[in-house]
Design a protein around this motif. Structure first.
Motif, PDB file in Angstrom:
ATOM      1  N   UNK A   1     -12.968   2.876 -12.880  1.00 30.94           N
ATOM      2  CA  UNK A   1     -13.750   3.920 -12.240  1.00 30.94           C
ATOM      3  C   UNK A   1     -13.187   5.274 -12.636  1.00 30.94           C
ATOM      4  N   UNK A   2     -14.074   6.148 -13.054  1.00 27.93           N
ATOM      5  CA  UNK A   2     -13.713   7.514 -13.407  1.00 27.93           C
ATOM      6  C   UNK A   2     -14.277   8.429 -12.327  1.00 27.93           C
ATOM      7  N   UNK A   3     -13.399   8.790 -11.395  1.00 25.33           N
ATOM      8  CA  UNK A   3     -13.874   9.560 -10.253  1.00 25.33           C
ATOM      9  C   UNK A   3     -14.725   8.674  -9.353  1.00 25.33           C
ATOM     10  N   UNK A   4     -15.991   9.073  -9.163  1.00 24.15           N
ATOM     11  CA  UNK A   4     -16.916   8.285  -8.337  1.00 24.15           C
ATOM     12  C   UNK A   4     -17.803   7.376  -9.179  1.00 24.15           C
TER      13      UNK A   4
ATOM     14  N   UNK B   1      -4.144   9.089 -12.767  1.00 22.35           N
ATOM     15  CA  UNK B   1      -4.871   8.575 -11.611  1.00 22.35           C
ATOM     16  C   UNK B   1      -6.340   8.915 -11.589  1.00 22.35           C
ATOM     17  N   UNK B   2      -6.863   9.665 -12.592  1.00 26.19           N
ATOM     18  CA  UNK B   2      -8.287  10.007 -12.594  1.00 26.19           C
ATOM     19  C   UNK B   2      -9.137   8.819 -13.013  1.00 26.19           C
ATOM     20  N   UNK B   3      -8.598   7.931 -13.855  1.00 31.80           N
ATOM     21  CA  UNK B   3      -9.288   6.690 -14.208  1.00 31.80           C
ATOM     22  C   UNK B   3      -8.432   5.545 -13.692  1.00 31.80           C
ATOM     23  N   UNK B   4      -9.039   4.672 -12.890  1.00 32.21           N
ATOM     24  CA  UNK B   4      -8.257   3.603 -12.262  1.00 32.21           C
ATOM     25  C   UNK B   4      -8.980   2.269 -12.381  1.00 32.21           C
ATOM     26  N   UNK B   5      -8.212   1.169 -12.496  1.00 29.27           N
ATOM     27  CA  UNK B   5      -8.821  -0.163 -12.471  1.00 29.27           C
ATOM     28  C   UNK B   5      -9.222  -0.516 -11.039  1.00 29.27           C
ATOM     29  N   UNK B   6     -10.414  -1.043 -10.856  1.00 30.29           N
ATOM     30  CA  UNK B   6     -10.904  -1.299  -9.499  1.00 30.29           C
ATOM     31  C   UNK B   6     -11.051  -2.781  -9.197  1.00 30.29           C
TER      32      UNK B   6
END
Length: 350
Positions: free
Chosen positions: A52-55, A78-83
């Motif tokens: 996820x990149x932001x929302x 932390x702007x792109x995170x594995x969800x």
């Protein structure tokens, strides 16, 4: 500081090794880093819907490259995170190890610079603990190089030869063919001690000047009273001085060359045979050996080898000297052997 350097047993010791160029080292590390980066981008891009990149769920190829870059070089922003759990597991099992490898590659040059001296000192310490029964060649000019080639032809291993020379270029040449070298003046006690002259089985003095040969011979004899010393001398009148200094064998280079030059005018074939005898490993070889148990009681002409001389009780007799009689167990022979096309020696047929 100079006194401390002279006391350091590692000073001037150069072990043979192949040094890779800095450009090649950096280029190899860049390739590794690029491979790790590309692999990380591929892993992230194949599972792009789990990030996820932001929302916004899902990332583009550019986002995958960005995420891989900041993740490998830092801990990420932390702007792109594995969800998903799968993406987080991939980060733990694959991307984190790749980050470690990437950082190792980046700082590899610095680490190598810091550890190079320690590694070299370790190699030198190991060499110092193992070297013994070696041949020391003092001087790596024309005569020294020829002496090394002759030693190699007669079976002496490269690791059993130590070269001492004050010329760095000569030492680099010696290292390039696998020889261990000591940079320094062979007439100095500390330099010869670094070469472990007290453990040597023989010393060859191939200095370019007769006065240097005398000083080296005196120093070697002082440090090792029993080691055999062979030395070359330019002027025949200095040969007796070398023997008085402790040399066991003295070779007068100018006189020997002059005799061969004189012979070449009327007897060129004789010169060819002499050169063949002095070139080890091919054609005819002249060598020294003791009498075997099966040869005791025989005459010199009865042996398979061609006998040139017999040394008995410190006295050298020609092969045709009637005083030889039959061979005794303590006799030392100088013989001629022939080499076949494959380089292996074989004795003449009876």
């Amino acid at each position: 500081m100079s006194g401390q350097a002279a006391d350091d047993p590692h000073t001037g010791v150069q072990l043979a090794h192949v040094e890779e160029s800095p450009t090649r080292q950096v280029g190899r590390r860049v390739l590794f880093a690029g491979f790790f980066l590309a692999l990380t981008v591929l892993i992230v891009w194949l599972d792009r819907d789990s990030y996820r990149d932001g929302d916004e769920v899902g990332i583009s190829l550019l986002d995958a490259v960005y995420y891989a870059t900041v993740t490998l070089s830092t801990t990420g922003y932390g702007d792109i995170t594995p969800i998903t759990e799968g993406a987080r597991l991939v980060n733990i099992l694959f991307i984190t190890p790749l980050r470690v490898l990437f950082l190792i590659v980046l700082i590899g040059t610095t680490l190598e610079a810091l550890t190079a001296r320690s590694r070299e000192e370790f190699r030198i310490r190991r060499w110092r603990s193992r070297v013994r029964q070696h041949v020391i060649v003092c001087g790596y000019g024309t005569k020294g190089r020829s002496a090394v080639r002759s030693l190699r032809a007669t079976g002496t291993r490269l690791e059993d030869i130590v070269v001492v020379d004050s010329d760095q270029r000569a030492m680099d040449e010696a290292n390039s063919i696998g020889l261990t070298g000591i940079v320094g003046d062979a007439g100095r006690t500390d330099v010869l001690r670094r070469a472990h002259v007290e453990r040597a089985r023989a010393v060859i003095v191939a200095a370019n000047r007769d006065d240097a040969a005398v000083l080296i011979t005196l120093t070697v004899r002082q440090l090792n009273p029993s080691v055999p010393i062979t030395t070359s001398v330019r002027e025949e009148e200095n040969a007796s001085l070398l023997r008085q200094s402790g040399a066991d064998t003295v070779i007068t280079t100018s006189a020997t060359s002059g005799r061969l030059l004189g012979l070449s005018t009327d007897s060129p074939r004789v010169v060819s045979v002499v050169e063949d005898l002095l070139t080890g490993g091919q054609g005819l070889d002249i060598s020294q050996r003791t009498v075997s148990s099966g040869e005791v009681g025989l005459g010199p002409r009865d042996l398979r080898d061609i006998v040139l001389s017999v040394t008995r009780g410190g006295r050298t007799l020609r092969y045709d000297d009637p005083l030889i009689g039959t061979l005794q167990s303590e006799d030392v022979l100088v013989v001629v052997r022939s080499h076949g096309p494959d380089g292996h020696a074989f004795a003449r047929a009876q």
